[in-house]
Design a protein around this motif. Sequence first.
Motif, PDB file in Angstrom:
ATOM      1  N   VAL B  19       0.787  -0.946  -0.209  1.00 60.08           N
ATOM      2  CA  VAL B  19      -0.219   0.318  -0.379  1.00 60.08           C
ATOM      3  C   VAL B  19       1.132   0.930   0.193  1.00 60.08           C
ATOM      4  O   VAL B  19       2.007   1.339   0.886  1.00 60.08           O
ATOM      5  N   LEU B  20       0.405   2.089  -1.256  1.00 58.24           N
ATOM      6  CA  LEU B  20       1.486   3.539  -1.449  1.00 58.24           C
ATOM      7  C   LEU B  20       1.269   4.215  -1.154  1.00 58.24           C
ATOM      8  O   LEU B  20      -0.051   4.468  -1.520  1.00 58.24           O
ATOM      9  N   THR B  21       1.518   5.695  -0.604  1.00 60.66           N
ATOM     10  CA  THR B  21       1.311   6.758  -0.783  1.00 60.66           C
ATOM     11  C   THR B  21       1.987   7.572  -0.660  1.00 60.66           C
ATOM     12  O   THR B  21       3.143   7.603  -0.635  1.00 60.66           O
ATOM     13  N   VAL B  22       1.945   8.840  -1.223  1.00 58.34           N
ATOM     14  CA  VAL B  22       2.694   9.748  -0.816  1.00 58.34           C
ATOM     15  C   VAL B  22       2.891  10.788   0.510  1.00 58.34           C
ATOM     16  O   VAL B  22       1.099  11.355   0.729  1.00 58.34           O
ATOM     17  N   ARG B  23       3.488  10.928   1.358  1.00 55.89           N
ATOM     18  CA  ARG B  23       3.427  11.577   2.822  1.00 55.89           C
ATOM     19  C   ARG B  23       4.253  12.741   3.004  1.00 55.89           C
ATOM     20  O   ARG B  23       5.607  12.138   2.241  1.00 55.89           O
ATOM     21  N   ARG B  24       4.135  13.692   2.590  1.00 53.05           N
ATOM     22  CA  ARG B  24       5.336  14.689   3.103  1.00 53.05           C
ATOM     23  C   ARG B  24       6.238  14.453   2.103  1.00 53.05           C
ATOM     24  O   ARG B  24       7.685  14.486   2.530  1.00 53.05           O
ATOM     25  N   HIS B  25       5.705  14.521   0.631  1.00 48.81           N
ATOM     26  CA  HIS B  25       6.661  14.336  -0.208  1.00 48.81           C
ATOM     27  C   HIS B  25       7.979  13.430  -0.279  1.00 48.81           C
ATOM     28  O   HIS B  25       9.050  13.300  -0.860  1.00 48.81           O
ATOM     29  N   SER B  26       7.002  12.872   0.421  1.00 50.69           N
ATOM     30  CA  SER B  26       7.639  10.788   0.271  1.00 50.69           C
ATOM     31  C   SER B  26       7.092   9.904  -0.464  1.00 50.69           C
ATOM     32  O   SER B  26       5.882   9.890   0.058  1.00 50.69           O
ATOM     33  N   LEU B  27       7.687   8.763  -0.277  1.00 52.23           N
ATOM     34  CA  LEU B  27       6.976   7.371  -1.009  1.00 52.23           C
ATOM     35  C   LEU B  27       6.393   6.705  -0.328  1.00 52.23           C
ATOM     36  O   LEU B  27       8.111   6.406   0.499  1.00 52.23           O
ATOM     37  N   ARG B 128       2.074   1.348  10.517  1.00 49.31           N
ATOM     38  CA  ARG B 128       2.992   2.447  10.126  1.00 49.31           C
ATOM     39  C   ARG B 128       3.079   2.815   8.985  1.00 49.31           C
ATOM     40  O   ARG B 128       3.173   2.039   7.957  1.00 49.31           O
ATOM     41  N   TRP B 129       3.272   3.879   8.719  1.00 49.77           N
ATOM     42  CA  TRP B 129       3.108   3.926   6.966  1.00 49.77           C
ATOM     43  C   TRP B 129       5.376   4.502   7.140  1.00 49.77           C
ATOM     44  O   TRP B 129       5.992   5.560   8.036  1.00 49.77           O
ATOM     45  N   ALA B 130       5.851   4.433   6.346  1.00 47.54           N
ATOM     46  CA  ALA B 130       6.979   4.375   6.422  1.00 47.54           C
ATOM     47  C   ALA B 130       8.051   4.535   5.258  1.00 47.54           C
ATOM     48  O   ALA B 130       7.156   4.108   3.642  1.00 47.54           O
ATOM     49  N   PRO B 131       8.243   5.666   4.775  1.00 52.03           N
ATOM     50  CA  PRO B 131       9.116   5.794   3.632  1.00 52.03           C
ATOM     51  C   PRO B 131       9.665   4.568   3.178  1.00 52.03           C
ATOM     52  O   PRO B 131      10.750   4.212   3.644  1.00 52.03           O
ATOM     53  N   VAL B 132       9.794   4.584   1.675  1.00 51.97           N
ATOM     54  CA  VAL B 132      10.094   3.219   1.294  1.00 51.97           C
ATOM     55  C   VAL B 132      11.396   2.750   1.657  1.00 51.97           C
ATOM     56  O   VAL B 132      12.155   1.501   1.836  1.00 51.97           O
ATOM     57  N   GLU B 133      12.693   3.660   0.884  1.00 51.60           N
ATOM     58  CA  GLU B 133      13.916   3.746   0.910  1.00 51.60           C
ATOM     59  C   GLU B 133      14.313   2.880   2.978  1.00 51.60           C
ATOM     60  O   GLU B 133      14.940   2.142   2.788  1.00 51.60           O
ATOM     61  N   GLU B 134      13.726   3.929   3.941  1.00 56.52           N
ATOM     62  CA  GLU B 134      13.638   2.651   4.610  1.00 56.52           C
ATOM     63  C   GLU B 134      13.454   1.445   4.748  1.00 56.52           C
ATOM     64  O   GLU B 134      13.897   1.587   5.867  1.00 56.52           O
ATOM     65  N   LEU B 135      12.491   1.259   4.563  1.00 51.15           N
ATOM     66  CA  LEU B 135      11.685  -0.012   4.986  1.00 51.15           C
ATOM     67  C   LEU B 135      12.474  -1.131   3.588  1.00 51.15           C
ATOM     68  O   LEU B 135      13.151  -2.060   3.899  1.00 51.15           O
ATOM     69  N   LEU B 136      13.874  -0.064   2.410  1.00 54.16           N
ATOM     70  CA  LEU B 136      13.520  -1.039   2.137  1.00 54.16           C
ATOM     71  C   LEU B 136      15.442  -1.219   1.726  1.00 54.16           C
ATOM     72  O   LEU B 136      16.458  -2.169   1.912  1.00 54.16           O
ATOM     73  N   GLN B 137      16.248  -0.261   2.724  1.00 56.11           N
ATOM     74  CA  GLN B 137      17.851  -0.323   3.501  1.00 56.11           C
ATOM     75  C   GLN B 137      17.407  -1.219   4.661  1.00 56.11           C
ATOM     76  O   GLN B 137      17.262  -0.815   5.913  1.00 56.11           O
ATOM     77  N   HIS B 138      18.431  -2.051   4.361  1.00 54.11           N
ATOM     78  CA  HIS B 138      18.289  -3.291   5.737  1.00 54.11           C
ATOM     79  C   HIS B 138      19.316  -2.770   6.633  1.00 54.11           C
ATOM     80  O   HIS B 138      20.185  -2.589   6.014  1.00 54.11           O
ATOM     81  N   GLY B 139      18.841  -2.442   7.941  1.00 55.84           N
ATOM     82  CA  GLY B 139      20.290  -3.091   9.141  1.00 55.84           C
ATOM     83  C   GLY B 139      20.258  -0.735   8.974  1.00 55.84           C
ATOM     84  O   GLY B 139      20.654  -0.606  10.246  1.00 55.84           O
ATOM     85  N   GLY B 140      19.514  -0.621   8.623  1.00 56.01           N
ATOM     86  CA  GLY B 140      19.271   0.923   8.503  1.00 56.01           C
ATOM     87  C   GLY B 140      18.927   1.641  10.268  1.00 56.01           C
ATOM     88  O   GLY B 140      18.387   1.119  10.644  1.00 56.01           O
ATOM     89  N   PRO B 147      16.498   1.252  14.608  1.00 53.81           N
ATOM     90  CA  PRO B 147      16.751   0.106  14.057  1.00 53.81           C
ATOM     91  C   PRO B 147      16.205  -0.891  12.886  1.00 53.81           C
ATOM     92  O   PRO B 147      15.334  -0.898  13.936  1.00 53.81           O
ATOM     93  N   VAL B 148      16.314   0.054  12.337  1.00 56.06           N
ATOM     94  CA  VAL B 148      15.169  -0.823  10.755  1.00 56.06           C
ATOM     95  C   VAL B 148      15.694  -2.526  10.365  1.00 56.06           C
ATOM     96  O   VAL B 148      16.930  -2.187  10.139  1.00 56.06           O
ATOM     97  N   ALA B 149      14.859  -3.233  11.104  1.00 57.85           N
ATOM     98  CA  ALA B 149      15.658  -5.041  10.714  1.00 57.85           C
ATOM     99  C   ALA B 149      14.739  -4.939   9.245  1.00 57.85           C
ATOM    100  O   ALA B 149      14.180  -4.240   8.889  1.00 57.85           O
ATOM    101  N   PRO B 150      15.547  -5.458   8.550  1.00 62.33           N
ATOM    102  CA  PRO B 150      14.876  -5.691   7.045  1.00 62.33           C
ATOM    103  C   PRO B 150      13.456  -6.809   7.313  1.00 62.33           C
ATOM    104  O   PRO B 150      12.932  -7.184   8.529  1.00 62.33           O
ATOM    105  N   LEU B 151      12.395  -6.521   6.604  1.00 59.01           N
ATOM    106  CA  LEU B 151      11.367  -6.677   6.291  1.00 59.01           C
ATOM    107  C   LEU B 151      10.812  -8.252   6.068  1.00 59.01           C
ATOM    108  O   LEU B 151      12.112  -9.029   6.135  1.00 59.01           O
ATOM    109  N   ALA B 152      10.003  -8.861   7.518  1.00 62.10           N
ATOM    110  CA  ALA B 152       9.476 -10.084   7.268  1.00 62.10           C
ATOM    111  C   ALA B 152       9.741 -10.398   6.095  1.00 62.10           C
ATOM    112  O   ALA B 152       8.886 -10.312   4.702  1.00 62.10           O
ATOM    113  N   PHE B 153      10.344 -12.525   5.958  1.00 57.05           N
ATOM    114  CA  PHE B 153       9.908 -12.909   5.195  1.00 57.05           C
ATOM    115  C   PHE B 153      10.301 -12.324   3.790  1.00 57.05           C
ATOM    116  O   PHE B 153      11.736 -12.075   3.963  1.00 57.05           O
TER     117      PHE B 153
END
Lengths: 252, 252
Positions: B19-27, B128-140, B147-153
């Motif tokens: 589910v994608l949306t644009v919030r505060r100028h970020s995807l 939560r809504w999270a910027p996609v780069e944040e969800l995709l950068q593993h370990g950031g 700490p952002v763990a990689p998404l499950a599965f």
Amino acid sequence: MPYDPSAFPPFAVTVDLVVLTVRRHSLCALAVRRGESPFQGRWALPGGFVRADEDLSQAAARELAEETGLRAHEPAAPAQDNGAHLEQLATYGDPKRDPRMRVVSVAHLALAPDLPAPRAGGDASNARWAPVEELLQHGGYGRDGEPVAPLAFDHAQILSDGVERARSKIEYSSLATAFCPPEFTVGELRRVYEAVWGVALDPRNFHRKVTGTPGFLVPTGGTTTRQGGRPAQLFRAGGATLLNPPMLRPEV
Amino acid sequence: MPYDPSAFPPFAVTVDLVVLTVRRHSLCALAVRRGESPFQGRWALPGGFVRADEDLSQAAARELAEETGLRAHEPAAPAQDNGAHLEQLATYGDPKRDPRMRVVSVAHLALAPDLPAPRAGGDASNARWAPVEELLQHGGYGRDGEPVAPLAFDHAQILSDGVERARSKIEYSSLATAFCPPEFTVGELRRVYEAVWGVALDPRNFHRKVTGTPGFLVPTGGTTTRQGGRPAQLFRAGGATLLNPPMLRPEV
DNA sequence: GTGTTTATCGTCAAGCAGACGACTATGATC
DNA sequence: GATCATAGTCGTCTGCTTGACGATAAACAC
């Protein structure tokens, strides 16, 4: 938390294949005749159950090999060998799409160069290449006058989606080369576009477009006269997979 | 021929949602925190089992409503109401993708206007809504230092595929309007493109392109100053769903 | 009023596509 | 061997679209 089998309903998962090729200047799909109920004797897309330890793409590649003898290469790999392009198309899961049970089918799209004769488990009479319009026109008649019944299950929808995917994807990618043998001429590539889109393209503008796109075509040095007329340069597919700007499909 | 349950292995079939949306100028994408093993406590995409009598798109629409309260409209229907765009994305069926059992997941892509707060079964802390780069950068690390763990599965792969689908599809379709409220300005639409592509677009050329494409935008007559500056015309999405020629994504 | 912000219109050059003329190199036919 | 048909390849021209960017318009903040 232990695995609770009662928490979800069981499904059968199959792969169905939309195998497209260009034969005699027309876009054709592989169809097999069903030997079993339901839809016994009707034409259908090739496919089968996904095995317990198989990935979906593996299952699709296995079915493709069983039906055509083609090896598949993944979308990432270039079309260097004589294998077929294979990609996932879409998944169809209407609860009533198979009267026997709940079946979810993951359709795949395969694009192959013109092949010899099809074989369905060695039985050629139960597999054929048919022009897609013929398979999609319900109740029409085939070339031999045989009445064409609609494809079994929701396979007309799947075939239609696969054809549309192929038609749109050759616009902006070098996928059309998947319909060509490893070495081909600009004219042969143009006839692929013409067959898939069902239009006539200007040979001069087409030549300018494809030879002017860096990385699309790589000349092999050889020439051929297999189409008659002046000898034509032979090309291989280049490394470029995306066409930018895209090839424009003429308005119909 | 009777139905033979031993002829095929049973699968669990789920739908997962990007589910994608644009919030505060970020995807941004919707993520939910898993309450159960495996991957307990990790972020994942929302999803769930397909019920025995449900079509795949029905299941996706149901999950979307459960997680966000959004109604979905099918791709065919125009974005007149305040529902979300929903389309099938791809199907993931690696035998090892779920350690518990053999699960095939039919991922769907939903595009929604900026929403209030997410709710996951009423529990806001687990969605939560999270910027996609944040969800995709593993370990950031996220915005709050967590700490952002990689998404499950394999959900990072699914999210990545969904983002890529959205990025490419707004090029040649009017899909970007799905990120906008029913009435929007050219500037708001431009900021959608900028957020999804992560680039800056020239406001003047963008305005010329979108207002010059017949059927893309329909002026409603109203104006707004909600962005500050000179009042801007309000538009609705027009009937045109395909952009020809496409909006060109700048080279990065 | 002045400055800032956003929206909108206009101009210009470069690039690309469609239409189409011209020429080339082969095989087929007389 | 001359002629014809076929297919390939190179150019030219015109119109449209794009990208870069100047200029103006209409609101708000101070």
